[in-house]
Design a protein around this motif. Sequence first.
Motif, PDB file in Angstrom:
ATOM      1  N   LEU A 148      -5.317  -2.417  -0.491  1.00 42.02           N
ATOM      2  CA  LEU A 148      -5.331  -1.418  -1.565  1.00 42.02           C
ATOM      3  C   LEU A 148      -4.010  -1.328  -2.325  1.00 42.02           C
ATOM      4  N   ARG A 158      -6.700   6.582  -4.430  1.00 44.01           N
ATOM      5  CA  ARG A 158      -7.656   5.495  -4.493  1.00 44.01           C
ATOM      6  C   ARG A 158      -9.109   5.907  -4.338  1.00 44.01           C
ATOM      7  N   SER A 173       0.812  -1.218   0.000  1.00 39.60           N
ATOM      8  CA  SER A 173       0.000   0.000   0.000  1.00 39.60           C
ATOM      9  C   SER A 173       0.843   1.265   0.000  1.00 39.60           C
TER      10      SER A 173
END
Length: 100
Positions: free
Chosen positions: A25, A88, A6
Amino acid sequence: MFVSQSNGGMQTPALARLRPVTLALSVPVAGVVALERLARAFELPNLIGLDIGGTSADISLVTDFAPRVATELSIGDLPVRLPSIEGRRDRRWRRLGRLC
């Protein structure tokens, strides 16, 4: 073989098994890392990236050749405290007008 994290870094699969939270993520972050490299390759210090998938769209920003880094993000309504590249699906980034 390496696995993305991440925070934009890489790790071995063995390390990822020990610290799976670092994978949260990590796929959208790979797009931000690519955007940073494009910024440097084309000497464009500020870029906006849009990664559209089958069920989501991720927006990212590179400023002065660097992505924004945060120490806290959320996944759904759950806070996650670990170094991560911003962008994101963070609520703060949903409106393109807030990026400029």
